[in-house]
Design a protein around this motif. Sequence first.
Motif, PDB file in Angstrom:
ATOM      1  N   HIS A 164       0.266  10.552   7.537  1.00 28.01           N
ATOM      2  CA  HIS A 164      -0.357  10.803   8.836  1.00 28.01           C
ATOM      3  C   HIS A 164      -1.062   9.548   9.344  1.00 28.01           C
ATOM      4  O   HIS A 164      -0.928   9.161  10.504  1.00 28.01           O
ATOM      5  CB  HIS A 164      -1.341  11.958   8.693  1.00 28.01           C
ATOM      6  N   ALA A 165      -1.795   8.902   8.442  1.00 32.47           N
ATOM      7  CA  ALA A 165      -2.553   7.706   8.833  1.00 32.47           C
ATOM      8  C   ALA A 165      -1.604   6.606   9.294  1.00 32.47           C
ATOM      9  O   ALA A 165      -1.848   5.940  10.302  1.00 32.47           O
ATOM     10  CB  ALA A 165      -3.404   7.219   7.675  1.00 32.47           C
ATOM     11  N   PHE A 166      -0.495   6.420   8.561  1.00 36.57           N
ATOM     12  CA  PHE A 166       0.432   5.348   8.921  1.00 36.57           C
ATOM     13  C   PHE A 166       1.153   5.656  10.222  1.00 36.57           C
ATOM     14  O   PHE A 166       1.446   4.760  11.005  1.00 36.57           O
ATOM     15  CB  PHE A 166       1.444   5.105   7.797  1.00 36.57           C
ATOM     16  N   ARG A 220       2.364   0.491  18.644  1.00 29.73           N
ATOM     17  CA  ARG A 220       3.347   0.555  19.705  1.00 29.73           C
ATOM     18  C   ARG A 220       2.648   0.516  21.069  1.00 29.73           C
ATOM     19  O   ARG A 220       3.037  -0.208  21.964  1.00 29.73           O
ATOM     20  CB  ARG A 220       4.161   1.841  19.556  1.00 29.73           C
ATOM     21  N   LEU A 248       2.119   1.690  -3.474  1.00 31.45           N
ATOM     22  CA  LEU A 248       0.980   2.006  -4.335  1.00 31.45           C
ATOM     23  C   LEU A 248       0.654   3.495  -4.225  1.00 31.45           C
ATOM     24  O   LEU A 248       0.400   4.169  -5.233  1.00 31.45           O
ATOM     25  CB  LEU A 248      -0.223   1.163  -3.896  1.00 31.45           C
ATOM     26  N   SER A 249       0.678   4.002  -2.996  1.00 31.62           N
ATOM     27  CA  SER A 249       0.415   5.432  -2.788  1.00 31.62           C
ATOM     28  C   SER A 249       1.485   6.281  -3.453  1.00 31.62           C
ATOM     29  O   SER A 249       1.181   7.252  -4.152  1.00 31.62           O
ATOM     30  CB  SER A 249       0.406   5.767  -1.291  1.00 31.62           C
ATOM     31  N   ALA A 307      -1.708  12.783   3.819  1.00 29.31           N
ATOM     32  CA  ALA A 307      -2.820  12.079   4.468  1.00 29.31           C
ATOM     33  C   ALA A 307      -2.401  10.644   4.764  1.00 29.31           C
ATOM     34  O   ALA A 307      -2.615  10.121   5.862  1.00 29.31           O
ATOM     35  CB  ALA A 307      -4.060  12.112   3.584  1.00 29.31           C
ATOM     36  N   THR A 308      -1.768   9.995   3.775  1.00 30.75           N
ATOM     37  CA  THR A 308      -1.324   8.615   3.957  1.00 30.75           C
ATOM     38  C   THR A 308      -0.280   8.519   5.060  1.00 30.75           C
ATOM     39  O   THR A 308      -0.347   7.667   5.938  1.00 30.75           O
ATOM     40  CB  THR A 308      -0.707   8.093   2.640  1.00 30.75           C
ATOM     41  N   PRO A 318      -2.271  14.321  -0.809  1.00 28.85           N
ATOM     42  CA  PRO A 318      -2.746  12.955  -0.550  1.00 28.85           C
ATOM     43  C   PRO A 318      -1.683  12.107   0.141  1.00 28.85           C
ATOM     44  O   PRO A 318      -1.999  11.260   0.985  1.00 28.85           O
ATOM     45  CB  PRO A 318      -3.050  12.391  -1.941  1.00 28.85           C
ATOM     46  N   GLN A 373      -0.093   7.333  12.695  1.00 30.21           N
ATOM     47  CA  GLN A 373      -1.058   7.060  13.750  1.00 30.21           C
ATOM     48  C   GLN A 373      -1.152   5.559  14.013  1.00 30.21           C
ATOM     49  O   GLN A 373      -1.154   5.109  15.156  1.00 30.21           O
ATOM     50  CB  GLN A 373      -2.413   7.605  13.321  1.00 30.21           C
ATOM     51  N   LEU A 374      -1.186   4.799  12.899  1.00 29.46           N
ATOM     52  CA  LEU A 374      -1.262   3.343  13.031  1.00 29.46           C
ATOM     53  C   LEU A 374      -0.048   2.817  13.787  1.00 29.46           C
ATOM     54  O   LEU A 374      -0.169   1.976  14.679  1.00 29.46           O
ATOM     55  CB  LEU A 374      -1.352   2.709  11.635  1.00 29.46           C
ATOM     56  N   PRO A 376       0.814  -1.225   0.000  1.00 32.09           N
ATOM     57  CA  PRO A 376       0.000   0.000   0.000  1.00 32.09           C
ATOM     58  C   PRO A 376       0.842   1.266   0.000  1.00 32.09           C
ATOM     59  O   PRO A 376       0.485   2.250  -0.657  1.00 32.09           O
ATOM     60  CB  PRO A 376      -0.805  -0.097   1.299  1.00 32.09           C
ATOM     61  N   VAL A 433      -0.396   3.528  17.505  1.00 28.43           N
ATOM     62  CA  VAL A 433      -1.344   2.657  18.198  1.00 28.43           C
ATOM     63  C   VAL A 433      -0.763   1.258  18.334  1.00 28.43           C
ATOM     64  O   VAL A 433      -0.913   0.602  19.366  1.00 28.43           O
ATOM     65  CB  VAL A 433      -2.692   2.617  17.453  1.00 28.43           C
TER      66      VAL A 433
END
Lengths: 306, 453
Positions: A123-125, A133, A90-91, A120-121, A117, A127-128, A87, A131
């Motif tokens: 930031h999301a990763f 950790r 891909l981004s 955004a990706t 974009p 955050q993931l 992913p 969490v």
Amino acid sequence: MARGKHLAKRSVRLPARLLAIGAGLGTLAIFSNLDPLKVEVHGSTSHLAVGALTLGVLIATAVDTLVHLIAEPEGPRAATIARRLLPVHLSLGSAAALFLLAKPVIGFAAYPLLLAPLLATFHAFRQLGQVRRTFDQTITSLARIPEIAGYSHVGHARRVSELARATGKVLRLSDKDVDAVGIAARLHDLGRMQAQQPEEIASLDPSALAAGGASVVRMSGALPGVATIIEHQHDRFIDDNGRLNENLPIGSRIVHVASIFDDLTATGADAHSTEEALAIMDRGRGRRFDPAVLDAFTRVLTARGK
Amino acid sequence: MISKRGTSIRLGAFIALCAASAAGTLAWAVLASGPIDWGAVALFGVLALLAETFAVTTAVGSTYSVTFVITIAAATVMGPAGAVIASLFGTTGILDASKRPPIKHLFNASQIVLATAAAAHALHLIAGSNPSFGRSLGAVTVAAALNFVLNTGLVSKAIGLSTGQPTQAVWREQFLGLAPAYLAYALLGLLLGILHVAVGWGSIVFFLVPLFVARNAFRSAIELQDAFDRVVSTLVAAVEHKDPYTSGHAERVSRLAERVARSYGKSPQDARAIRYAALMHDVGKLAVHNAVLQKPSSLTDNEHQHMRRHTEHGAELASGIDLLAGVLDGIRHHHERWDGLGYPDGLAGEGIPLAARIITVADAFDAMTSTRAYSRARTLEEALDELARCAGTQFDPSAVAALKRTIEHDGWTLPDESELTDEDPCHATSHHEPDHGHAHTAPHLTGISHGSR
């Protein structure tokens, strides 16, 4: 669901990512009529070579995966790494394609805006990752409860977890199952907290304690499969009636072996050497312990030079 | 106080007003505009529908959805009429995705149509037909602001009307923080629109891939966060299982502590951290031997020492978790006293972290107002009087005052008797004297030697 932290250390991730992006862009440049470095489109501009782009993304993922595998051979297997990296590439590939399309149309405004974009990706990763950790740290904290209270030896859970994970890998369990075994090994003594005080543990039924620990883990609903491994951690491979315990989870067999080994080798002045411990445990081979697990465990110890 | 009936009538009237305005806006947009490019409407409509279908909802109810990106792109490409119709498509995605009552669908569709129409008209009016890039940026900023105000304002009003909370407070706490996201989405939408016009629809695919990947990562993060919350509540449940006097105690203390923190003017983030600390304040009891924790008779000095270490154990357990770094103090110091006679560090006055002072007071208040094995629950007034009596010795006077304000302002539901009956009956005997129970059940003025745990 993968429960690990990051796939690899930062010192591996960054060079791997850069190398992969380079390989992807190189592929794009060779197989299409685009020059990604100069952001120029040679010849026909009306269509983008989608094939070249797809190839670029795949090659970038492959290179990234390969670097991870070489840098950390003890890490997850290739398919797991690739699945988690695809992913990302891909981004990146999509952003590159979009950039190439948009640059001629909106000029330099494409630079900052096309980052959006990707941000955004990113930031999301992030955050993931945070969490993930947190989740891992929570398990570690939980595992320390019996140690803080004096109900189990300091470091026991961590050592058993490392040995159990390695044994799971030698036995070719899936990455998901290896994670479950690792977590179960960390939490396997949680049930001891039911004892009135540490001195009482020796006189209590270990299976009842294990069942209590399993019920706490099961209650959380957050760790599927882990509770069952904990519940059966003391179950014998061949039961008292001489019957093969077929339903005994492989994770429980592993935790059983690793935990007893650590008990034998780590307890203060009367600690046994690795050879002594293995010799003692060999008496339970094919009765208390699953021979296949015992063999895999021995191989892990040999590989570690113990 | 507004009656339930009065509330639902006002809410109904509000929704009817929104729906009527939306219908009027829709009719006007379609009738007043020129010919509509139905192919583009279909494309953006489907995209809006996909965006809503793949929206991710967090545990606290906020939603990550890129519908607004699509709406702004549609407005850039087709003008207001097309954008409004496409956004209406998107709302049918909401219809499929949840089992909410029809009245909520009506309201959601209405507020989305109104917010989209306002944004699209602003974009159209300011940018004109063939705008420069700079002018487009200005226009889209105004459009984002309008959409944000209408969208979050109308939803806040509806939540306010249905729950009785003040609209402004709802808006400030739940939606104000989302403003930057609206601007970012609007910019993305503008870019998507420009690309669609200049390059064609293929650009949309490349554009949406990173957003979709981001959405999946967000969803995984939310699932894991959920798992984390479940592990934390399991820990709390495990404490309450070991220490059966305290059923539901941690949950009530955490709710109360968060509100008191808010009344201190703490930010929602800080108040949430204090909430976590309050929820986990007794987690160190997990490492206290059952023989001590559940001992029905008086504790010896050694046992007291062991019991008291639950504050340090709790902080030690939480210290391994980065996310809880801000709440360690609250856990470690919740048994300190204002006069410095508490434990573990004997801190006094302002030297005790505020989070801990708040938790101490909330902890004591709940302990007094819930029925314990050895004592009946006190009334709310008795408990507040008792807190006031011990303010300045055991408790921070300002924290006591803040708790009193909070309870008088928002009210407080005392725990139900039925919540508290799962105590071990063998502990509910008369030999359980109050002075070796929880220190805060009967606040001690004489010092810690007086058998406080």
